[in-house]
Design a protein around this motif. Structure first.
Motif, PDB file in Angstrom:
ATOM      1  N   SER A   1      -4.072  -4.674   2.511  1.00 58.41           N
ATOM      2  CA  SER A   1      -3.474  -3.346   1.968  1.00 58.41           C
ATOM      3  C   SER A   1      -1.968  -3.329   1.456  1.00 58.41           C
ATOM      4  CB  SER A   1      -3.862  -2.158   2.914  1.00 58.41           C
ATOM      5  OG  SER A   1      -3.205  -2.374   3.994  1.00 58.41           O
ATOM      6  N   GLN A   2      -1.266  -4.428   2.128  1.00 56.55           N
ATOM      7  CA  GLN A   2       0.201  -4.584   1.840  1.00 56.55           C
ATOM      8  C   GLN A   2       0.096  -4.863   0.004  1.00 56.55           C
ATOM      9  OE1 GLN A   2       2.572  -4.462   4.029  1.00 56.55           O
ATOM     10  NE2 GLN A   2       3.948  -4.744   2.298  1.00 56.55           N
TER      11      GLN A   2
ATOM     12  N   ILE B   1       0.454  -1.691  -1.651  1.00 58.00           N
ATOM     13  CA  ILE B   1       1.899  -0.935  -1.664  1.00 58.00           C
ATOM     14  C   ILE B   1       2.718  -1.784  -2.635  1.00 58.00           C
ATOM     15  CG2 ILE B   1       4.057  -1.030  -0.297  1.00 58.00           C
ATOM     16  CD1 ILE B   1       2.234  -0.895   2.328  1.00 58.00           C
TER      17      ILE B   1
ATOM     18  N   TYR C   1       6.839   2.974   7.831  1.00 55.07           N
ATOM     19  CA  TYR C   1       6.273   1.606   7.689  1.00 55.07           C
ATOM     20  C   TYR C   1       7.142   0.570   6.984  1.00 55.07           C
ATOM     21  CZ  TYR C   1       3.481  -2.626   6.714  1.00 55.07           C
ATOM     22  OH  TYR C   1       2.979  -3.831   6.703  1.00 55.07           O
TER      23      TYR C   1
ATOM     24  N   TYR D   1       4.745   8.671  -0.347  1.00 51.21           N
ATOM     25  CA  TYR D   1       3.998   7.435   0.516  1.00 51.21           C
ATOM     26  C   TYR D   1       3.893   7.998   1.907  1.00 51.21           C
ATOM     27  CZ  TYR D   1       3.249   3.364   3.324  1.00 51.21           C
ATOM     28  OH  TYR D   1       2.707   2.507   4.258  1.00 51.21           O
TER      29      TYR D   1
ATOM     30  N   ILE E   1       1.714   8.006   5.860  1.00 46.28           N
ATOM     31  CA  ILE E   1       0.714   7.324   6.820  1.00 46.28           C
ATOM     32  C   ILE E   1       0.226   8.336   7.817  1.00 46.28           C
ATOM     33  CG2 ILE E   1       0.295   5.374   8.334  1.00 46.28           C
ATOM     34  CD1 ILE E   1       3.206   4.482   7.364  1.00 46.28           C
TER      35      ILE E   1
ATOM     36  N   ASN F   1       2.564   4.151  11.519  1.00 48.01           N
ATOM     37  CA  ASN F   1       3.320   3.164  12.122  1.00 48.01           C
ATOM     38  C   ASN F   1       4.601   3.465  11.481  1.00 48.01           C
ATOM     39  OD1 ASN F   1       4.663   0.717  12.467  1.00 48.01           O
ATOM     40  ND2 ASN F   1       3.278  -0.375  11.254  1.00 48.01           N
TER      41      ASN F   1
ATOM     42  N   PRO G   1      -4.391   2.385   7.516  1.00 46.62           N
ATOM     43  CA  PRO G   1      -4.930   1.276   8.314  1.00 46.62           C
ATOM     44  C   PRO G   1      -5.342   1.493   9.456  1.00 46.62           C
ATOM     45  CG  PRO G   1      -2.610   0.895   8.246  1.00 46.62           C
ATOM     46  CD  PRO G   1      -2.980   2.392   7.550  1.00 46.62           C
ATOM     47  N   TYR G   2      -4.920   2.457  10.395  1.00 50.16           N
ATOM     48  CA  TYR G   2      -5.317   2.780  11.724  1.00 50.16           C
ATOM     49  C   TYR G   2      -6.501   3.861  12.030  1.00 50.16           C
ATOM     50  CZ  TYR G   2      -1.071   0.236  12.066  1.00 50.16           C
ATOM     51  OH  TYR G   2      -0.162  -0.851  11.817  1.00 50.16           O
TER      52      TYR G   2
ATOM     53  N   THR H   1      -7.788  -0.954   4.976  1.00 52.15           N
ATOM     54  CA  THR H   1      -7.827  -2.445   5.267  1.00 52.15           C
ATOM     55  C   THR H   1      -9.011  -2.844   6.371  1.00 52.15           C
ATOM     56  OG1 THR H   1      -6.461  -4.275   6.050  1.00 52.15           O
ATOM     57  CG2 THR H   1      -6.154  -2.097   7.063  1.00 52.15           C
TER      58      THR H   1
ATOM     59  N   SER I   1      -7.931  -5.466   8.188  1.00 51.89           N
ATOM     60  CA  SER I   1      -7.089  -6.240   9.099  1.00 51.89           C
ATOM     61  C   SER I   1      -7.184  -5.629  10.629  1.00 51.89           C
ATOM     62  CB  SER I   1      -5.632  -6.170   8.797  1.00 51.89           C
ATOM     63  OG  SER I   1      -5.512  -6.691   7.462  1.00 51.89           O
ATOM     64  N   LYS I   2      -7.206  -4.331  10.681  1.00 51.20           N
ATOM     65  CA  LYS I   2      -7.030  -3.703  12.343  1.00 51.20           C
ATOM     66  C   LYS I   2      -8.400  -3.838  12.750  1.00 51.20           C
ATOM     67  CE  LYS I   2      -2.696  -3.189  10.842  1.00 51.20           C
ATOM     68  NZ  LYS I   2      -1.800  -3.951  11.688  1.00 51.20           N
TER      69      LYS I   2
ATOM     70  N   ARG J   1      -7.195 -11.017   5.147  1.00 50.11           N
ATOM     71  CA  ARG J   1      -6.501 -10.840   4.134  1.00 50.11           C
ATOM     72  C   ARG J   1      -7.255  -9.887   3.088  1.00 50.11           C
ATOM     73  NH1 ARG J   1      -3.537  -9.125   5.944  1.00 50.11           N
ATOM     74  NH2 ARG J   1      -1.912  -8.746   4.215  1.00 50.11           N
TER      75      ARG J   1
HETATM   76  N1  PMP Z   1       0.405  -0.182   6.142  1.00 50.15           N
HETATM   77  C1  PMP Z   1       0.679  -0.061   7.310  1.00 50.15           C
HETATM   78  C2  PMP Z   1       1.135   1.381   7.960  1.00 50.15           C
HETATM   79  C3  PMP Z   1       0.382  -1.189   8.356  1.00 50.15           C
HETATM   80  O1  PMP Z   1       1.176  -1.013   9.537  1.00 50.15           O
HETATM   81  C4  PMP Z   1       0.227  -2.679   7.897  1.00 50.15           C
HETATM   82  C5  PMP Z   1       0.009  -3.708   8.878  1.00 50.15           C
HETATM   83  N2  PMP Z   1       0.953  -3.786   9.740  1.00 50.15           N
HETATM   84  C6  PMP Z   1      -0.154  -2.676   6.435  1.00 50.15           C
HETATM   85  C7  PMP Z   1      -0.049  -1.627   5.670  1.00 50.15           C
HETATM   86  C8  PMP Z   1      -0.665  -4.037   5.655  1.00 50.15           C
HETATM   87  O2  PMP Z   1      -2.034  -4.283   6.359  1.00 50.15           O
HETATM   88  P1  PMP Z   1      -2.807  -5.426   5.881  1.00 50.15           P
HETATM   89  O3  PMP Z   1      -2.025  -5.897   4.473  1.00 50.15           O
HETATM   90  O4  PMP Z   1      -3.073  -6.565   6.705  1.00 50.15           O
HETATM   91  O5  PMP Z   1      -3.989  -4.685   5.396  1.00 50.15           O
END
Ligand code: PMP
Length: 385
Positions: free
Chosen positions: A89-90, A93, A114, A155, A157, A162, A192-193, A221, A223-224, A231
């Motif tokens: 998801s980075q 951004i 973040y 933007y 969250i 985070n 993401p959480y 994402t 990822s978590k 990725r």
């Molecule tokens: N947004 C937030 C708020 C995050 O904490 C993170 C990972 N630390 C990401 C985006 C990016 O996550 P990823 O690219 O692994 O999906």
């Protein structure tokens, strides 16, 4: 000569701290890493050779369908044509920043926010407008005042943020959506959480699902929940934004890794994904509770914090505001402990330099106890301890 914007390229403190945290024997509360034991080597049997070929920029069709279906279940009105699979998801951004930010473009953010989003927005030259994040959401008076400055987007969250671990309550979600609709300011909601929920009573319905007029981008994402090294993330965008984001993605990396997408899809379709999430929540809830208890035992009277209802972090505010946690960090690293100082998470002054972020997912119970005892010791020894 490199481009002028490279002058704004700051190194991410978290990368530097994480590098130090790799040293053998270090206890790290610094990163946001999943517990290693939750990462299982995927079964590669049955992977079709076709995933080695170039693929569609939008992502694998079946994964887009699955993501859209999940998103509808959380209340987002969307279909698969609005889903873009990302390299984490980075990347979303980065694409949003490329789409929206010229030097001097105002962008509305939570304070704190973040770190890596801040880094990206700064790189493109954003003028970051900060709204203090309070226990149940942003300060609405300040949020409205910043919207009046016509940011290109906001933007946020909202769920288990985070670095703060906070979750907007329903009233703040409704109010923020109403303000954004009234001002017709685009929302970038980073989520993401959301699956790492320990107190299920919190409202996690995306703010994007409440919007009627404002354009939006929702970021998610795997990822978590599955594995950050795969990725695989995604964005879902309102229809007018999607074609532009798709073109930016094409220009950036053609498409996301197909093997990673395939593995995620198989996990969603054939793995026991709900069971996996339930186990993850149980493990992390337990670690959160252990950190809360250790904080109370070791840091009582030295700091205050909220027990986070989800996510991966405690946000600690030292009682003595004169202590800058950046100056504590080298001493902590020397003794084998890593944490993230609070200051870099702030888009603009004033920043709470006496804050710090502590991750609870990655440390086993014994390290967690030892790390917290070390932190308590360090704070008692510090000049203002
Ligand atoms: N947004 C937030 C708020 C995050 O904490 C993170 C990972 N630390 C990401 C985006 C990016 O996550 P990823 O690219 O692994 O999906």
């Amino acid at each position: 000569m490199v481009s002028r914007r490279v002058e704004r390229l700051t190194s991410s403190l978290i990368r530097d701290v994480l590098a130090a945290a790799q040293r053998p024997g270090m206890i790290s509360f610094a990163g946001g890493l999943p517990a290693s034991e939750t990462l299982q080597l995927p079964d590669f049997a049955g992977v079709p050779a076709s995933v080695l070929q170039y693929g569609p920029s939008e992502g694998e069709p079946a994964l887009r369908d699955a993501v859209a279906e999940q998103a509808r279940q959380m209340g987002l009105r969307c279909d698969a044509s609005q889903v873009l699979i990302l390299t984490g998801s980075q990347q979303g951004i980065d694409l949003v920043a490329k789409l929206m930010i010229d030097p001097g473009t105002p962008v509305l953010l939570e304070a704190p926010t973040y770190l890596a989003a801040l880094q990206s927005f700064h790189f493109f030259g954003a003028d970051c407008l900060a709204t203090p994040l309070e226990a149940n959401g942003p300060d609405l008076v300040q949020f409205r005042a910043q919207l009046a400055r016509r940011p290109a987007f906001s933007y946020l969250i909202p769920t288990f943020q985070n670095p703060s671990g906070r979750c907007y309550d329903r009233a703040h979600r409704d109010a923020v959506a109403a303000e954004l609709d009234a001002a017709q300011v685009m929302l970038v909601e980073d989520d993401p959480y959301r699956e790492l929920v320990y107190d299920p009573s919190c409202d996690r319905t995306p703010i994007c699902a409440r919007l009627e007029r404002a354009p939006w981008v929702y970021l998610g994402t795997f990822s978590k929940t599955l594995a950050p090294g795969l990725r695989v993330g995604y964005l879902i965008a309102s229809p007018e934004l999607f074609p532009l984001l798709l073109r930016l993605k094409q220009a950036s990396d053609l498409h996301s890794n197909r093997l990673g997408q395939w593995l995620v899809l198989r996990q969603l379709e054939q793995g026991d994904y709900p069971g996996h999430l339930a186990r993850l929540r149980a493990l992390y809830r337990d670690r959160r509770d252990q950190m809360h208890a250790a904080l109370s035992a070791e840091l009582g009277g030295l700091a205050h914090w909220q027990c986070p209802p989800g996510g991966l972090f405690f946000w600690l505010q030292l009682n003595h505001e004169g202590v800058d946690t950046r100056t504590l960090l080298p001493k902590a690293l020397e003794r084998g402990l890593a944490f993230m100082p609070g200051e870099p998470f702030f888009p603009a002054a004033p920043a709470a330099a006496s804050a710090m972020r502590l991750n609870f997912s990655h440390s086993d119970p014994a390290s967690l106890q030892r790390g917290m005892a070390l932190l308590g010791q360090l704070l008692r020894e510090s000049p203002a301890g």
